[in-house]
Design an enzyme around this catalytic site. Structure first.
Site, PDB file in Angstrom:
ATOM      1  CG  ASP A   1      -6.669  -3.246  -3.606  1.00  0.00           C
ATOM      2  OD1 ASP A   1      -7.401  -2.405  -3.029  1.00  0.00           O
ATOM      3  OD2 ASP A   1      -5.466  -3.385  -3.345  1.00  0.00           O
TER       4      ASP A   1
ATOM      5  CB  SER B   1      -0.964  -0.044   1.188  1.00  0.00           C
ATOM      6  OG  SER B   1      -2.012   0.883   1.037  1.00  0.00           O
TER       7      SER B   1
ATOM      8  CG  HIS C   1      -6.004  -2.272   0.220  1.00  0.00           C
ATOM      9  ND1 HIS C   1      -5.250  -1.926  -0.875  1.00  0.00           N
ATOM     10  CD2 HIS C   1      -5.488  -1.561   1.252  1.00  0.00           C
ATOM     11  CE1 HIS C   1      -4.337  -1.047  -0.539  1.00  0.00           C
ATOM     12  NE2 HIS C   1      -4.446  -0.819   0.758  1.00  0.00           N
TER      13      HIS C   1
END
Length: 344
Positions: free
Chosen positions: A296, A159, A324
């Site tokens: 995601d 991320s 995610h």
């Protein structure tokens, strides 16, 4: 240190709207209010590195790095090649799954996970007095390697940690042997859309944002319920949502969230102030692996595809049904892909 300029007008509203990132770093309103007056920058300590053995081949330390106190935890033999795990926005280093750390260690790596500045047990910064960007967070990571006596490492970022890892590759190419980017992007965050530039905010996430603005949670149970809902949204099809286990994680994070709101606020400001890397990452020469889940919602799948397309000779691993998150079913595949990548 690069000192970005940023528009302070309307920042409170923007920060409220962007409270979506990394549900594991959520804090209660009480914690946010208590921390609002705790903005004193951390000063370098003259004390030596402090270390504590937690188990076989696992050590917890506090080190001085780039003028910041950083907490880190290491797995394995320091004589093995180092592998640095860089976590995302507002999230502690312990968000990296223990099982993934174990598998990477068993693959012959000296694994390091750490708290970025402003998170967990690492030092806090007054962003207004000392603003920073992903470039500065990358320098922190290099300072951590210096403090541990490590010349080069395989770097894995998830991320926002993937954004930091990109800056390590761009600014400190001689310090990393390979690069792995998981659920990340080279695009800057767009405050107008609450997502990456050029992408559309997922409708379910946008609805969740609107709910938090219209009726923000005020009690501990309301915060837990809101974060449970968010966790359900960002969980992909690969894993059946486990509400009981997720609730336990959220409760544990809330209880230990002594500076989570401070971290989220500062990291959002840092992300807004950071440069667009989409035109720069083509110069990355380190062997690169990009891993991205097809489900995601936070960092849309197209962001991972674009990363892989822009970095010459990179490898792209799509994981069908992963959101995610780090679903347990995907961890062996992720660790195997990383070990094969860095072993070449």
């Amino acid at each position: 240190m690069r000192r970005p300029s940023h528009d302070r007008s309307g920042s409170s509203k923007t920060l409220t709207r962007l409270y979506f990132f990394w549900w594991t770093s959520a804090a209660t309103r009480t914690v946010r209010e208590r921390l609002s007056s705790c903005g004193t920058p951390w000063r370098r300590s003259s004390q030596p590195v402090r270390a504590r053995t937690k188990g076989q081949n696992i050590m917890e330390r506090i080190v001085d790095a780039n003028g910041i106190r950083l907490w880190c935890e290491t797995f394995g033999d320091p004589a093995d090649p180092a592998l640095l795990l860089v976590m995302g926005l507002g999230a502690r280093g312990t968000t990296w799954p223990d099982e993934l750390c174990r598998l990477l260690q068993e693959g012959g790596r000296y694994v390091i996970r750490y708290d970025n500045r402003d998170t967990g047990l690492s030092g806090r910064v007054d962003y207004e007095a000392t603003p920073y960007t992903m470039v500065d967070l990358a320098q922190d990571a290099i300072g951590l390697l210096d403090s541990l006596g490590i010349a080069t490492a395989d770097v894995v970022g998830a991320s926002m940690g993937g954004m930091i890892a990109q800056e390590i590759a761009l600014e400190h190419a001689d310090r990393l042997r390979s690069l792995t980017l998981i659920m990340s992007s080279a695009q800057p965050l767009d405050p107008a859309t609450n997502t990456f530039r050029g992408a559309q905010r997922d409708p379910q996430l946008a609805a969740w944002d609107a709910e938090q603005i219209a009726d923000p949670p005020s009690t501990r149970e309301e915060h837990i319920a809101a974060q449970l809902k968010l966790a359900r949204i960002i969980t992909g099809r690969l894993t059946a949502f486990d509400e009981a286990a997720t609730r336990e994680i959220i409760e544990r994070q809330i209880e230990s969230a002594t500076n989570a709101a401070h971290a989220v606020k500062n990291h959002i400001l840092a992300a807004f102030a950071s440069r667009d890397r989409s035109g720069l990452i083509g110069s990355i020469t380190a062997p690169t692996l990009v891993i991205h889940g097809t489900d995601d919602r936070m960092a849309p799948f197209a962001q991972g595809e674009a990363l892989a397309a822009a970095i010459s000779d990179s490898k792209f691993l799509p994981i069908e049904g992963m959101g995610h998150e780090f679903p347990p079913q995907a961890i062996p595949r992720i660790s195997d892909a990383i070990l094969r990548h860095i072993g070449q």
